[in-house]
Design a protein around this motif. Sequence first.
Motif, short mmCIF file in Angstrom:
data_model
loop_
_atom_site.label_atom_id
_atom_site.label_comp_id
_atom_site.label_asym_id
_atom_site.label_seq_id
_atom_site.Cartn_x
_atom_site.Cartn_y
_atom_site.Cartn_z
N GLU A 20 12.74 1.70 -27.74
CA GLU A 20 13.45 0.65 -28.88
C GLU A 20 14.74 0.46 -28.74
O GLU A 20 15.54 1.13 -27.84
N ARG A 268 11.84 -4.23 -33.26
CA ARG A 268 10.85 -3.29 -32.73
C ARG A 268 9.93 -3.74 -31.74
O ARG A 268 9.48 -5.08 -31.79
N ASN A 270 6.86 -3.93 -31.12
CA ASN A 270 5.68 -4.63 -31.26
C ASN A 270 5.89 -5.93 -31.95
O ASN A 270 5.10 -6.94 -31.50
N ASP A 271 6.97 -6.26 -32.69
CA ASP A 271 7.25 -7.24 -33.03
C ASP A 271 7.91 -8.25 -32.05
O ASP A 271 7.74 -9.75 -31.95
N ALA A 274 5.46 -10.07 -30.06
CA ALA A 274 4.50 -11.08 -30.87
C ALA A 274 4.91 -12.58 -30.63
O ALA A 274 6.11 -13.05 -30.22
#
Length: 274
Positions: A20, A268, A270-271, A274
Amino acid sequence: MLATANRISATFEQLAAKGEKALIPYIMAGDPSLADTESLVLALEKAGADLIELGVPFSDPIADGPVIQKAAERALLSGTSLRRILAMVKTLRTKTQIPLILMTYYNTIMAIGEETFCQEAVAAGVDGVIVPDMPPEEADNLHKAAQAHGPCLIYLLAPTSTSNRKTEVIRRTQGFIYYVSITGITGAKLEGFADIEKNVRALQKKAKKPIAVGFGIATPDDARRMAAFADGVIVGSALVKKIAEFQQSPELIQEVSRFTEQLKSAIRPNDRAA
């Protein structure tokens, strides 16, 4: 390493272990009041901030754009001073252990003396200090005081920094290096992500220290794009603008928290993918 450095370094290490990046919001201490600042710090942490920068209001903030200049004016009108900020930090330390970093101009430190400032800052619970008008070549006295007592001195680098300046900042900086993304003042429009990424990656390779990027990051999308390569993302003027907009509203904490949550969500892993 000095004890005060541990919260900053530990935070970056913990985030890196999880893949992170650090969200580092900046707010002006005392805007609109020190009581509000205390509440905002706790709300920012709850909303996802990893470290927090507290601006110390100054009458001639040369590195800051109009949004932060006006915040400094409001803070000064509310009676905010460096020692009152330190007293607030001491109170906050009974409620939170989030790393707290002061961003202050050198005249404010000089008014009470480098040794006294460092001693009082550490006693209050300050972890780091950024002095935007203090180049490393002129910082020997403050650097020695910080080495003796703490807190961490965090230096700035810009796209125009020379090779010698980069070497000196890498050598002296503790905690993280603050990379200024643009050659301008806070709040200026952010452009040229490819160039910023190139410069930050080269600096990371050379420094072996976390690099946090600030100036011009105004939206969650800006933060997401910056977090793709930087170790930390610093958001100042956009947050200070929110505080100015809602300073007289009971929704102040809610609105600032919502925006902070959006920024944290954007960086983050995962975002970001995207």
